[in-house]
Enzyme design. Structure first.
Site, PDB file in Angstrom:
ATOM      1  N   LYS A 193      -2.298   1.910  -9.014  1.00 28.71           N
ATOM      2  CA  LYS A 193      -1.099   2.239  -9.782  1.00 28.71           C
ATOM      3  C   LYS A 193      -1.099   1.429 -11.075  1.00 28.71           C
ATOM      4  O   LYS A 193      -1.908   0.529 -11.270  1.00 28.71           O
ATOM      5  CB  LYS A 193       0.178   1.908  -8.993  1.00 28.71           C
ATOM      6  CG  LYS A 193       0.310   2.590  -7.638  1.00 28.71           C
ATOM      7  CD  LYS A 193       0.475   4.092  -7.732  1.00 28.71           C
ATOM      8  CE  LYS A 193       0.606   4.724  -6.345  1.00 28.71           C
ATOM      9  NZ  LYS A 193       0.523   6.197  -6.395  1.00 28.71           N
ATOM     10  N   SER A 197      -2.032  11.062  -8.182  1.00 28.41           N
ATOM     11  CA  SER A 197      -0.879  10.236  -8.531  1.00 28.41           C
ATOM     12  C   SER A 197      -1.011   9.485  -9.850  1.00 28.41           C
ATOM     13  O   SER A 197      -0.017   9.017 -10.399  1.00 28.41           O
ATOM     14  CB  SER A 197      -0.593   9.226  -7.412  1.00 28.41           C
ATOM     15  OG  SER A 197      -1.603   8.236  -7.357  1.00 28.41           O
TER      16      SER A 197
END
Length: 214
Positions: free
Chosen positions: A101, A63
């Site tokens: 993230k 990701s």
């Protein structure tokens, strides 16, 4: 002088074998205690560093590619201070799992997708995400516009089409944002594999001063 001192000690030892034996035994015991103390001190120091200062994390998915690849190991600074736009952060995620993230917007910001050129904007300022966005990806396939509440963060993966980030959790508390209190620390370096070792810096497009600041 060292030789003389040694000779004197040897001479004192000749007064009796018992005295000589006791001195040797005491020396060995003292050395062992010092070694144990050093090991224990080292372990305690490492545990304290791990608890309060730095920590290592493994990257479990794609990701954050290509900034971070699966199985990369990163060092996280747990005393990083205030979280800023562009920081790559490890936090307790939506399923109470460690998640990593990039921070795109902070409390008070309006984050939107997308403008006429397909770019994400923060407070109306378009972001040039090419330096960190996955080369085969695009800013977002989902349209959104959010005002980030104070004390919260809007986070996204660099491989947008493979990232379950703020966009995927808009129905939850905070409308996809995470609390700053959930942040464990800022990832500041890849240390393994050695061939990928590098420092993670803030992208220029997110290091600017935006119209709405905290």
């Amino acid at each position: 002088m060292k030789g003389a001192a040694g000779d004197g000690a040897a001479e004192e030892g000749t007064a009796g074998d018992g005295a000589k034996g006791e001195k040797k035994s005491s020396g060995k015991g003292g050395g062992l205690r010092e070694s144990v103390l050093l090991v224990v001190s080292g372990v305690v120091a490492a545990l304290l560093l791990n608890m309060f200062v730095i920590q290592s994390f493994d990257i479990p998915s794609e990701s954050m590619e290509n900034t971070l690849k699966r199985d990369d190991k990163v060092i996280v600074n747990k005393l990083h201070g205030e979280t800023e736009r562009g920081d790559v952060v490890v936090f307790t995620g939506w399923r109470d799992e460690y998640t990593i993230k990039r921070v795109i917007a902070v409390g008070g910001d309006t984050v939107k997708c997308c403008d006429a050129q397909g770019r994400i904007t923060v407070n109306g300022v378009p972001l040039d995400e090419k330096p960190y966005l996955h080369p085969d990806d695009f800013p977002s396939g989902d349209k959104f516009e959010k005002v980030v509440p104070k004390g919260r963060l809007w986070v996204m993966g660099d491989h947008r089409s493979a990232s379950a980030d703020s966009r995927a959790h808009e129905e939850q508390e905070g409308e996809g944002t995470i609390s700053e209190d959930q942040v464990i620390g800022r990832a500041f370096a890849i240390y393994w594999p050695f061939s990928r070792a590098t420092v993670l810096s803030t992208p220029d497009t997110l290091a600017r001063t935006f119209a709405n600041t905290r």
